[in-house]
Design a protein around this motif. Structure first.
Motif, short mmCIF file in Angstrom:
data_model
loop_
_atom_site.label_atom_id
_atom_site.label_comp_id
_atom_site.label_asym_id
_atom_site.label_seq_id
_atom_site.Cartn_x
_atom_site.Cartn_y
_atom_site.Cartn_z
N PRO A 47 51.02 23.67 37.53
CA PRO A 47 50.20 23.62 38.75
C PRO A 47 50.62 24.68 39.75
O PRO A 47 51.81 24.94 39.94
CB PRO A 47 50.45 22.21 39.29
N ALA A 48 49.63 25.30 40.38
CA ALA A 48 49.89 26.37 41.34
C ALA A 48 50.01 25.80 42.75
O ALA A 48 49.33 24.82 43.10
CB ALA A 48 48.75 27.39 41.30
N MET A 49 50.87 26.41 43.55
CA MET A 49 50.93 26.03 44.96
C MET A 49 49.64 26.48 45.65
O MET A 49 48.95 25.71 46.29
CB MET A 49 52.14 26.68 45.64
N VAL A 50 49.29 27.75 45.48
CA VAL A 50 48.04 28.29 45.98
C VAL A 50 47.53 29.29 44.96
O VAL A 50 48.21 30.27 44.67
CB VAL A 50 48.21 29.00 47.34
N ALA A 51 46.37 29.04 44.38
CA ALA A 51 45.81 29.98 43.42
C ALA A 51 45.26 31.19 44.16
O ALA A 51 44.52 31.04 45.14
CB ALA A 51 44.69 29.32 42.61
N PRO A 52 45.61 32.42 43.73
CA PRO A 52 45.14 33.62 44.43
C PRO A 52 43.63 33.70 44.60
O PRO A 52 43.14 34.23 45.58
CB PRO A 52 45.66 34.76 43.54
N HIS A 53 42.88 33.14 43.63
CA HIS A 53 41.42 33.23 43.71
C HIS A 53 40.80 32.03 44.43
O HIS A 53 39.57 31.92 44.49
CB HIS A 53 40.83 33.35 42.30
N LYS A 54 41.64 31.12 45.00
CA LYS A 54 41.11 29.96 45.70
C LYS A 54 41.67 29.86 47.12
O LYS A 54 41.81 28.77 47.67
CB LYS A 54 41.42 28.67 44.92
N LEU A 55 41.99 31.01 47.70
CA LEU A 55 42.59 31.02 49.02
C LEU A 55 41.62 30.53 50.09
O LEU A 55 42.04 30.11 51.17
CB LEU A 55 43.08 32.43 49.37
N ASP A 56 40.32 30.58 49.81
CA ASP A 56 39.33 30.18 50.79
C ASP A 56 38.92 28.72 50.65
O ASP A 56 37.98 28.27 51.32
CB ASP A 56 38.09 31.07 50.68
N ARG A 57 39.62 27.97 49.79
CA ARG A 57 39.24 26.57 49.58
C ARG A 57 40.43 25.65 49.83
O ARG A 57 41.55 25.95 49.44
CB ARG A 57 38.76 26.38 48.13
N GLU A 58 40.17 24.55 50.50
CA GLU A 58 41.22 23.58 50.77
C GLU A 58 41.66 22.92 49.46
O GLU A 58 40.84 22.51 48.65
CB GLU A 58 40.69 22.51 51.74
N VAL A 59 42.97 22.83 49.27
CA VAL A 59 43.52 22.25 48.06
C VAL A 59 44.41 21.07 48.46
O VAL A 59 45.12 21.13 49.47
CB VAL A 59 44.35 23.29 47.28
N LEU A 60 44.37 20.00 47.68
CA LEU A 60 45.21 18.84 47.97
C LEU A 60 46.69 19.23 47.96
O LEU A 60 47.10 20.15 47.24
CB LEU A 60 45.01 17.76 46.91
N PRO A 61 47.53 18.51 48.72
CA PRO A 61 48.97 18.78 48.69
C PRO A 61 49.52 18.68 47.26
O PRO A 61 49.02 17.90 46.44
CB PRO A 61 49.55 17.67 49.57
N ALA A 62 50.55 19.46 47.00
CA ALA A 62 51.12 19.54 45.65
C ALA A 62 51.56 18.18 45.14
O ALA A 62 51.46 17.89 43.95
CB ALA A 62 52.29 20.52 45.64
N LEU A 63 52.08 17.33 46.03
CA LEU A 63 52.57 16.02 45.60
C LEU A 63 51.49 15.21 44.91
O LEU A 63 51.72 14.62 43.85
CB LEU A 63 53.12 15.24 46.80
N HIS A 64 50.29 15.18 45.48
CA HIS A 64 49.20 14.42 44.88
C HIS A 64 48.79 15.04 43.54
O HIS A 64 48.56 14.33 42.55
CB HIS A 64 47.98 14.41 45.81
N ILE A 220 43.12 8.19 42.78
CA ILE A 220 42.18 8.77 43.75
C ILE A 220 41.64 7.69 44.68
O ILE A 220 41.56 7.88 45.91
CB ILE A 220 41.02 9.47 43.01
N ARG A 221 41.31 6.53 44.12
CA ARG A 221 40.81 5.43 44.95
C ARG A 221 41.90 4.87 45.86
O ARG A 221 41.65 4.60 47.04
CB ARG A 221 40.23 4.33 44.06
N LYS A 222 43.10 4.73 45.32
CA LYS A 222 44.21 4.16 46.09
C LYS A 222 44.53 4.99 47.33
O LYS A 222 44.73 4.45 48.43
CB LYS A 222 45.45 4.04 45.21
N TYR A 223 44.57 6.32 47.16
CA TYR A 223 44.94 7.19 48.27
C TYR A 223 43.72 7.81 48.98
O TYR A 223 43.88 8.69 49.82
CB TYR A 223 45.89 8.28 47.78
N ARG A 224 42.52 7.36 48.58
CA ARG A 224 41.28 7.76 49.23
C ARG A 224 41.14 9.29 49.28
O ARG A 224 40.84 9.88 50.32
CB ARG A 224 41.19 7.15 50.64
N LEU A 225 41.36 9.90 48.13
CA LEU A 225 41.31 11.35 48.03
C LEU A 225 39.87 11.84 47.85
O LEU A 225 39.01 11.10 47.35
CB LEU A 225 42.16 11.82 46.84
#
Length: 232
Positions: A47-64, A220-225
């Motif tokens: 898993p990437a921390m921040v994908a270079p081609h997805k810098l313009d999109r919000e990504v869930l925190p790495a922990l989730h 996903i349901r438990k943490y309302r993601l």
């Protein structure tokens, strides 16, 4: 294959990067099909921390994202997770990640980097793409409705392409030290993050559990993601 022959075979390791936001049935089918078809000993989700081609999109925190990967793969011993990119500050490029794993596993290991057909079509735009192709074999997987091209990205890559579309068995035999680009249609399932977000926003639990493993759907349901996110 005898036990002795098996012991003499180099270890085969597949590396599959992405945000996995979230991991879904399509990702898992790729992992299982590639592992089975190419005789992979260890399939690593990275898993990437921040994908270079997805810098313009919000990504869930790495922990989730890591937690959902762990839930999705815990029952399958060959499917593993590496936190190399999550543990490293700053932006990571594929060439850096492959160099890390090549250094870690050594020259005797058979490394395979798994990518989509759309990524292969853009390979010449990737950072240090020529060096990247010396560090691991590439496995280019298609998806329904996408016409993968057997034409090389450039003339210099033509000799490395092995078209395995329509092939049901693969021995893995190749010249020692050469890295190949394998075109494969072993995976024909298509799931998108957009579908998952739509299922969550519509409270369609039946659809959600078709798109992601049950444990991931429950998480996903438990943490309302994904309730207040959109996907471009």
């Amino acid at each position: 294959m005898s036990v002795l022959q098996k012991m003499e075979q180099p270890k085969r390791i597949a590396i599959y990067g992405g945000t996995f936001d979230p991991v879904h049935s399509g990702h898992l089918e790729i992992a299982r099909s590639v592992t089975r078809f190419f005789g992979i000993d260890e399939f690593l989700f990275v898993p990437a921390m921040v994908a270079p081609h997805k810098l313009d999109r919000e990504v869930l925190p790495a922990l989730h994202r890591y937690a959902m990967l762990a839930l999705a793969t815990r029952a399958e011993s060959r499917l593993c997770i590496s936190t190399f990119e999550l543990d490293s500050p700053g932006r990571r490029y594929t060439v850096d990640t492959l160099f890390h794993f090549r250094s870690r596993f050594g020259e005797s290991a058979d490394l395979f980097f798994v990518m989509g057909a759309d990524s292969w079509a853009e390979i010449t735009t990737w950072r240090e793409w020529r060096r990247l192709m010396t560090l691991a074999n590439l496995i280019v997987v298609t998806r329904p409705g996408y016409e993968i091209s057997a034409a090389p990205a450039t003339a210099e890559t033509a000799a490395s392409i092995v078209d395995l579309r329509g092939v049901t068995e693969f021995s893995g035999a190749r010249e020692p030290g050469s890295q190949k680009v394998f075109l494969s249609d072993a995976v024909m399932i298509d799931v998108s993050a957009t579908d998952i977000r739509r299922a969550v926003s519509e409270n369609d639990n039946e659809k959600l559990t078709r798109l992601v493993p049950l444990e991931v759907a429950e998480y996903i349901r438990k943490y309302r993601l994904y309730r207040n996110t959109t996907d471009a």
